[in-house]
Design an enzyme around this catalytic site. Structure first.
Site, PDB file in Angstrom:
ATOM      1  N   THR A  38       3.997  14.111  -6.649  1.00 44.69           N
ATOM      2  CA  THR A  38       2.945  14.679  -7.495  1.00 44.69           C
ATOM      3  C   THR A  38       1.618  14.855  -6.755  1.00 44.69           C
ATOM      4  OG1 THR A  38       2.362  12.451  -8.175  1.00 44.69           O
ATOM      5  CG2 THR A  38       3.907  13.637  -9.600  1.00 44.69           C
ATOM      6  N   ASP A  51       7.650   3.713  -3.810  1.00 47.39           N
ATOM      7  CA  ASP A  51       6.986   4.237  -2.611  1.00 47.39           C
ATOM      8  C   ASP A  51       6.811   3.191  -1.513  1.00 47.39           C
ATOM      9  OD1 ASP A  51       6.771   6.664  -3.945  1.00 47.39           O
ATOM     10  OD2 ASP A  51       4.810   6.153  -4.770  1.00 47.39           O
ATOM     11  N   GLN A 107      12.545   4.338  -7.017  1.00 48.98           N
ATOM     12  CA  GLN A 107      11.470   3.592  -7.708  1.00 48.98           C
ATOM     13  C   GLN A 107      11.416   2.165  -7.161  1.00 48.98           C
ATOM     14  OE1 GLN A 107      13.728   5.637 -10.068  1.00 48.98           O
ATOM     15  NE2 GLN A 107      12.361   7.107  -9.139  1.00 48.98           N
ATOM     16  N   GLY A 143       8.741   2.814   0.984  1.00 42.95           N
ATOM     17  CA  GLY A 143       9.205   3.346   2.279  1.00 42.95           C
ATOM     18  C   GLY A 143      10.726   3.309   2.372  1.00 42.95           C
ATOM     19  N   LYS A 144      11.384   3.367   1.206  1.00 37.74           N
ATOM     20  CA  LYS A 144      12.849   3.264   1.155  1.00 37.74           C
ATOM     21  C   LYS A 144      13.531   4.357   1.979  1.00 37.74           C
ATOM     22  CE  LYS A 144      12.397   3.536  -3.352  1.00 37.74           C
ATOM     23  NZ  LYS A 144      10.953   3.365  -3.496  1.00 37.74           N
ATOM     24  N   GLY A 145      13.026   5.600   1.825  1.00 41.35           N
ATOM     25  CA  GLY A 145      13.651   6.725   2.529  1.00 41.35           C
ATOM     26  C   GLY A 145      13.667   6.505   4.029  1.00 41.35           C
ATOM     27  N   LYS A 166       4.443  -0.604   6.464  1.00 43.00           N
ATOM     28  CA  LYS A 166       3.040  -0.191   6.520  1.00 43.00           C
ATOM     29  C   LYS A 166       2.089  -1.314   6.935  1.00 43.00           C
ATOM     30  CE  LYS A 166       2.090   3.572   4.061  1.00 43.00           C
ATOM     31  NZ  LYS A 166       1.946   4.620   3.051  1.00 43.00           N
ATOM     32  N   SER A 167       2.579  -2.229   7.774  1.00 37.41           N
ATOM     33  CA  SER A 167       1.684  -3.306   8.213  1.00 37.41           C
ATOM     34  C   SER A 167       0.533  -2.732   9.034  1.00 37.41           C
ATOM     35  CB  SER A 167       2.445  -4.352   9.020  1.00 37.41           C
ATOM     36  OG  SER A 167       3.516  -3.787   9.708  1.00 37.41           O
ATOM     37  N   ARG A 179      -0.555  12.698  -6.541  1.00 40.34           N
ATOM     38  CA  ARG A 179      -1.579  11.870  -7.213  1.00 40.34           C
ATOM     39  C   ARG A 179      -2.017  10.741  -6.299  1.00 40.34           C
ATOM     40  NH1 ARG A 179       1.311  10.006 -12.648  1.00 40.34           N
ATOM     41  NH2 ARG A 179       3.097   9.920 -11.243  1.00 40.34           N
ATOM     42  N   HIS A 199      11.239  10.448  -1.368  1.00 40.01           N
ATOM     43  CA  HIS A 199      11.533   9.561  -0.234  1.00 40.01           C
ATOM     44  C   HIS A 199      11.218  10.297   1.070  1.00 40.01           C
ATOM     45  CE1 HIS A 199      14.469   6.947  -2.810  1.00 40.01           C
ATOM     46  NE2 HIS A 199      13.238   6.997  -3.284  1.00 40.01           N
TER      47      HIS A 199
HETATM   48  P1  GDP Z   1       9.783   5.763  -0.772  1.00 42.11           P
HETATM   49  O1  GDP Z   1       9.663   6.504  -2.048  1.00 42.11           O
HETATM   50  O2  GDP Z   1      10.015   4.293  -0.973  1.00 42.11           O
HETATM   51  O3  GDP Z   1      10.800   6.354   0.167  1.00 42.11           O
HETATM   52  O4  GDP Z   1       8.364   5.882  -0.050  1.00 42.11           O
HETATM   53  P2  GDP Z   1       7.449   7.215   0.041  1.00 42.11           P
HETATM   54  O5  GDP Z   1       8.069   8.137   1.012  1.00 42.11           O
HETATM   55  O6  GDP Z   1       7.142   7.744  -1.300  1.00 42.11           O
HETATM   56  O7  GDP Z   1       6.090   6.601   0.564  1.00 42.11           O
HETATM   57  C1  GDP Z   1       5.991   5.928   1.775  1.00 42.11           C
HETATM   58  C2  GDP Z   1       4.950   6.660   2.630  1.00 42.11           C
HETATM   59  O8  GDP Z   1       4.570   5.826   3.708  1.00 42.11           O
HETATM   60  C3  GDP Z   1       5.497   7.927   3.274  1.00 42.11           C
HETATM   61  O9  GDP Z   1       4.440   8.841   3.409  1.00 42.11           O
HETATM   62  C4  GDP Z   1       5.978   7.435   4.624  1.00 42.11           C
HETATM   63  O10 GDP Z   1       5.996   8.469   5.605  1.00 42.11           O
HETATM   64  C5  GDP Z   1       4.938   6.415   4.953  1.00 42.11           C
HETATM   65  N1  GDP Z   1       5.386   5.281   5.767  1.00 42.11           N
HETATM   66  C6  GDP Z   1       6.585   4.654   5.762  1.00 42.11           C
HETATM   67  N2  GDP Z   1       6.547   3.564   6.560  1.00 42.11           N
HETATM   68  C7  GDP Z   1       5.305   3.519   7.086  1.00 42.11           C
HETATM   69  C8  GDP Z   1       4.629   2.601   7.965  1.00 42.11           C
HETATM   70  O11 GDP Z   1       5.176   1.601   8.412  1.00 42.11           O
HETATM   71  N3  GDP Z   1       3.327   2.880   8.248  1.00 42.11           N
HETATM   72  C9  GDP Z   1       2.667   3.951   7.748  1.00 42.11           C
HETATM   73  N4  GDP Z   1       1.391   4.130   8.082  1.00 42.11           N
HETATM   74  N5  GDP Z   1       3.270   4.838   6.920  1.00 42.11           N
HETATM   75  C10 GDP Z   1       4.557   4.601   6.583  1.00 42.11           C
HETATM   76  P1  IMO Z   2      10.178   6.476  -5.393  1.00 41.58           P
HETATM   77  O1  IMO Z   2      11.687   6.480  -5.428  1.00 41.58           O
HETATM   78  C1  IMO Z   2       6.459   5.551  -7.472  1.00 41.58           C
HETATM   79  C2  IMO Z   2       6.457   6.031 -11.829  1.00 41.58           C
HETATM   80  C3  IMO Z   2       5.609   7.144 -12.413  1.00 41.58           C
HETATM   81  C4  IMO Z   2       5.272   6.521 -13.762  1.00 41.58           C
HETATM   82  C5  IMO Z   2       6.550   5.787 -14.130  1.00 41.58           C
HETATM   83  C6  IMO Z   2       7.477   6.565 -15.058  1.00 41.58           C
HETATM   84  O2  IMO Z   2       9.605   7.589  -4.611  1.00 41.58           O
HETATM   85  O3  IMO Z   2       9.659   5.140  -5.034  1.00 41.58           O
HETATM   86  P2  IMO Z   2       9.090   8.662 -14.711  1.00 41.58           P
HETATM   87  O4  IMO Z   2       8.799  10.052 -14.224  1.00 41.58           O
HETATM   88  O5  IMO Z   2      10.100   7.928 -13.891  1.00 41.58           O
HETATM   89  O6  IMO Z   2       9.415   8.600 -16.165  1.00 41.58           O
HETATM   90  O7  IMO Z   2       7.679   7.872 -14.547  1.00 41.58           O
HETATM   91  O8  IMO Z   2       7.220   5.524 -12.908  1.00 41.58           O
HETATM   92  N1  IMO Z   2       7.428   6.476 -10.797  1.00 41.58           N
HETATM   93  C7  IMO Z   2       7.277   6.234  -9.487  1.00 41.58           C
HETATM   94  N2  IMO Z   2       6.276   5.664  -8.794  1.00 41.58           N
HETATM   95  N3  IMO Z   2       7.571   5.955  -6.823  1.00 41.58           N
HETATM   96  C8  IMO Z   2       8.597   6.514  -7.502  1.00 41.58           C
HETATM   97  O9  IMO Z   2       9.782   6.817  -6.929  1.00 41.58           O
HETATM   98  C9  IMO Z   2       8.466   6.721  -8.893  1.00 41.58           C
HETATM   99  N4  IMO Z   2       9.254   7.252  -9.848  1.00 41.58           N
HETATM  100  C10 IMO Z   2       8.612   7.093 -11.001  1.00 41.58           C
HETATM  101  O10 IMO Z   2       4.467   7.376 -11.630  1.00 41.58           O
HETATM  102  O11 IMO Z   2       4.252   5.554 -13.602  1.00 41.58           O
HETATM  103 MG    MG Z   3       8.287   7.757  -3.048  1.00 39.71          MG
END
Ligand code: GDP
Ligand code: IMO
Ligand code: MG
Length: 421
Positions: free
Chosen positions: A298, A13, A221, A15-17, A328-329, A300, A41
């Site tokens: 999820t 999480d 991940q 911010g890869k997407g 997210k600075s 969560r 993502h």
């Molecule tokens: P990923 O799984 O690595 O693609 O990341 P996620 O999408 O699960 O979580 C990143 C969250 O942070 C998302 O809700 C994004 O919209 C948000 N986000 C990404 N970059 C920034 C940022 O620079 N600042 C803030 N406030 N939110 C961000």
């Molecule tokens: P992105 O790509 C954050 C965590 C789960 C759990 C552990 C194992 O969005 O960054 P799994 O379902 O893979 O067997 O769960 O890994 N987990 C993640 N946490 N971002 C993810 O993906 C995750 N994918 C799995 O919360 O702790």
């Molecule tokens: Mg994510």
């Protein structure tokens, strides 16, 4: 041409997407190399927000090929739902996404087994996303898996054999379930997958590289969730690291170009497992509120804490990161003091190398830096950065030994600063 890899350096999480979407215009192909619908993502542009699970994050930039690589595990039912929801938003992706024949299928019983194993573990549960990731990769490694290409070869027979085995395991665990409805949507998902072009993505990508095309490999991940190098057993079931791009796409290590390592200016984690800098107080809650730290898949609440340079340095080493991206600075804009964990104290000793075991005797050693107390969300240029922010960047770069090339100051595509200084 080389394959550049973008991957998470923390617990997911990061911010890869968002950044894959920002970088996609520079590439011809975007390819997911591991994980499955455990990923979420998030991309934001034009006041719209999209959360992608199995679909690569290059689909919103025109004319790009998006590949689901052999290292990915794909759930047909969730894939169909994802495709349909993108169709509702006006994106028809049938011609944009190519699926590797060697990618493994998540069966409906894998999801049930995931839940059954978690229930069995009780308080020691991993806190998985419940998407059947572990059981699907288990079948892959134990050579019982079903691949996309199998859909055309004695599929029914192979599927039934796998289900019989899984049902036996579920019975042994006394797990109650209803397979019929899951199976129905799963089989509809198989029909959806048949609408897409299947490729031998290994040959496909290598030929494109020879033709001079540019490929961006998208990780899911994060490094601290890697099956080998993460906080085992509280990890996911795939290699999330740079080497995973080689095995998950069929590219030689010598073909890897830039390795973009992405991290948050602080730390988060979802699910169980060690997290040395976790804050369970109001400061952690403030990060969660300001960063809206709730799981994209999820929902969560994510655990929050200060940045951990011991873990980050380890992740940079394992991946051979060539460029850093800080996300997210803006979430730290309101903090008077920002803490940075530079080492751990374990048994009275100062430890700077990430250790084998992390338990609650590990104490983070912090350096405190002054906050920048400036709204960063509208910032467009690095020469306008407040001096405390510059100080934070150079402090991290000094300890991490790699330049921070991109800084994200908000969720939108436009809230991204590419540093040139
Ligand atoms: P990923 O799984 O690595 O693609 O990341 P996620 O999408 O699960 O979580 C990143 C969250 O942070 C998302 O809700 C994004 O919209 C948000 N986000 C990404 N970059 C920034 C940022 O620079 N600042 C803030 N406030 N939110 C961000
Ligand atoms: P992105 O790509 C954050 C965590 C789960 C759990 C552990 C194992 O969005 O960054 P799994 O379902 O893979 O067997 O769960 O890994 N987990 C993640 N946490 N971002 C993810 O993906 C995750 N994918 C799995 O919360 O702790
Ligand atoms: Mg994510």
């Amino acid at each position: 041409m080389n394959v550049d890899v973008l991957l998470g350096l923390q617990w997911g999480d990061e911010g890869k997407g968002k950044i894959v979407d920002v970088l996609t215009p520079d590439y011809d192909i975007v390819a997911r190399f591991q994980g499955g619908p455990n990923a979420g993502h998030t991309l934001e542009f034009g006041r719209q927000k999209y959360v992608l699970r199995s679909v690569p994050s290059g689909v919103f930039q025109g004319g790009k090929v998006n590949i689901i690589g052999n290292g990915v595990v794909l759930d047909p039912a969730l894939f169909k739902a994802e495709i349909e929801s993108l169709e509702v938003s006006g994106y028809n992706l049938t011609k944009k996404i190519f699926i590797s024949r060697k990618a493994h299928l998540i069966l409906p019983t894998h999801r049930l087994l995931d839940l059954a194993y978690e229930t069995q573990k009780g308080t020691g549960r991993i806190g998985t996303t419940g998407k059947g990731i572990g059981p699907a990769y288990t079948d892959k490694i134990s050579r019982n898996g079903l691949r996309i290409g199998d859909i055309e070869y004695h599929f029914e027979e192979k599927y039934k054999k796998a289900i019989v085995h899984h049902e036996e395991l579920l019975r042994q665990m006394n797990f109650k379930y209803d397979l019929a409805s899951l199976e129905k949507e799963w089989l509809e998902g198989i029909n959806c997958i048949k609408r897409f072009k299947w490729v031998d993505s290994d040959h496909f990508i290598n030929k494109k590289l020879q033709e001079g095309k540019k490929v961006l490999a998208e990780g899911a991940q994060g490094t601290m969730l890697d099956i080998d190098f993460g906080s085992y057993p509280f990890v996911t079931s795939s290699n999330t690291i740079c080497a995973g791009a080689c095995t998950g796409l069929g590219i030689a290590p010598s073909k890897i170009g830039e390795v973009y390592g992405i991290f948050k200016a602080y730390c988060t984690r979802v699910g169980s497992g060690p997290f040395p800098t976790e804050l369970t107080d109001e400061t952690g809650q403030k990060m969660r509120d300001l960063g809206y730290e709730y799981g994209s898949v999820t929902g969560r609440p994510r655990r929050c804490g200060w940045i951990d340079l011991v873990a980050l340095r380890y992740a940079i080493m394992i991946n051979g990161v060539t460029q850093l991206i800080m996300m997210k600075s803006d979430v730290l804009d309101a903090f008077d003091v920002i803490k940075v964990c530079v080492a751990y104290e374990i048994g009275g000793h100062r430890i700077e190398d990430f250790p084998f075991e992390i338990d609650n005797t590990v104490k983070p050693i912090y350096v405190e830096l002054p906050g920048w107390k400036t709204d960063m969300t509208k910032m467009q240029r690095e020469d306008k950065f407040p001096k405390e922010f510059k100080n934070y960047l150079s402090f991290l770069e000094e300890i991490l030994g790699v330049k921070i090339k991109i800084i994200s100051v908000g969720p939108d595509r436009g809230q991204t600063i590419v540093c040139c200084l």
